[in-house]
Design a protein around this motif. Structure first.
Motif, short mmCIF file in Angstrom:
data_model
loop_
_atom_site.label_atom_id
_atom_site.label_comp_id
_atom_site.label_asym_id
_atom_site.label_seq_id
_atom_site.Cartn_x
_atom_site.Cartn_y
_atom_site.Cartn_z
N UNK A 1 0.55 -1.20 -0.35
CA UNK A 1 0.52 0.10 -0.06
C UNK A 1 1.07 1.17 -0.11
N UNK A 2 0.27 2.44 -0.30
CA UNK A 2 0.81 3.69 -0.22
C UNK A 2 0.99 3.76 1.14
N UNK A 3 -0.20 3.58 2.17
CA UNK A 3 0.77 4.30 3.76
C UNK A 3 0.64 3.13 4.40
N UNK A 4 1.02 2.93 6.00
CA UNK A 4 1.88 1.81 6.44
C UNK A 4 0.29 1.46 7.02
N UNK A 5 0.58 0.10 7.68
CA UNK A 5 -0.37 -0.52 8.16
C UNK A 5 -0.28 -0.96 9.85
#
Length: 224
Positions: A124-128
């Motif tokens: 993804x383009x953002x953290x999880x």
């Protein structure tokens, strides 16, 4: 503004109802009007009466048309909201599919599984966040530890300990026959669960996987 078929049917039905009511009033008036004498209505009386009736029905028709338009606009707004929600849901699920898991690595001694290790990839383009999960070996479940976060375009190895160790005497107990379940929270706070890299499912709240289950061995050899 293009009205849908249902709205046109409602307007047409209201118009026909008003026309039928108007004809009924006209028939009743003609049937009950005196044919002669001083009480016989004059042309001006008929015009005034029919003008009043026409005004009433025109007001009713306008109210019916306004109601139909209001109902149509509400349906359109509700449909637009539903379509927007469906698009957002589809987009969220597509992003959730960018989190993958590897087949588990097995740690232990010959004949026994003492622990597992799973790689979780975040594309993804953002953290999880709060990444965890479990590995199911034909009903023997090993819970994985919790990883606080995984940055975009990175992966993390998450370990789990089998307590007690799992015997591999059954030929089905192997990493190839295991099912990996991963749970994580995205940047919007939505919790997701993927089983075997399958279709992601929403989780209403944070739920840890089941506690480890395994067959109790009669004796467990010491670790090498």
């Amino acid at each position: 503004m293009n009205l849908d078929r249902k709205t046109w049917q409602l307007i047409t039905t209201a118009g026909l109802f008003l026309l039928a009511a108007l004809l009924c009033v006209a028939a009743w008036a003609v049937a009950n009007a005196p044919q002669s004498g001083p009480d016989r209505p004059k042309v001006t009386d008929w015009m005034q009466a029919w003008g009043s009736i026409a005004g009433v029905f025109a007001g009713l028709a306008a109210a019916g048309a306004a109601t139909a338009l209001l109902l149509f606009e509400r349906r359109q707004a509700r449909q637009a909201r539903d379509e927007l929600a469906a698009e957002r849901s589809s987009e969220d699920e597509r992003r959730a599919q960018l989190v993958f898991t590897s087949q588990p690595g097995i740690a232990g001694v010959t004949g026994w599984i003492r622990g597992v290790r799973v790689r979780v990839y975040n594309h993804r383009l953002s953290p999880i966040h709060r990444v965890t999960g479990s590995v199911n070996f034909q009903g023997r479940v090993v819970q994985l530890e919790v990883k606080d976060f995984i940055l975009p375009a990175e992966y993390a190895e998450i370990n789990g300990t089998a307590q007690p160790p799992i015997s591999t005497a059954d030929a089905r107990i192997s990493s190839q026959e295991s099912i990996v379940t991963v749970e994580f929270t995205d940047s919007s706070g939505q919790r997701w669960r993927r089983v075997g890299n399958g279709h992601p499912r929403r989780v209403p709240r944070y739920v840890f996987p089941r506690s480890s289950q395994s067959i109790e061995p009669e004796s467990v050899p010491p670790a090498e």
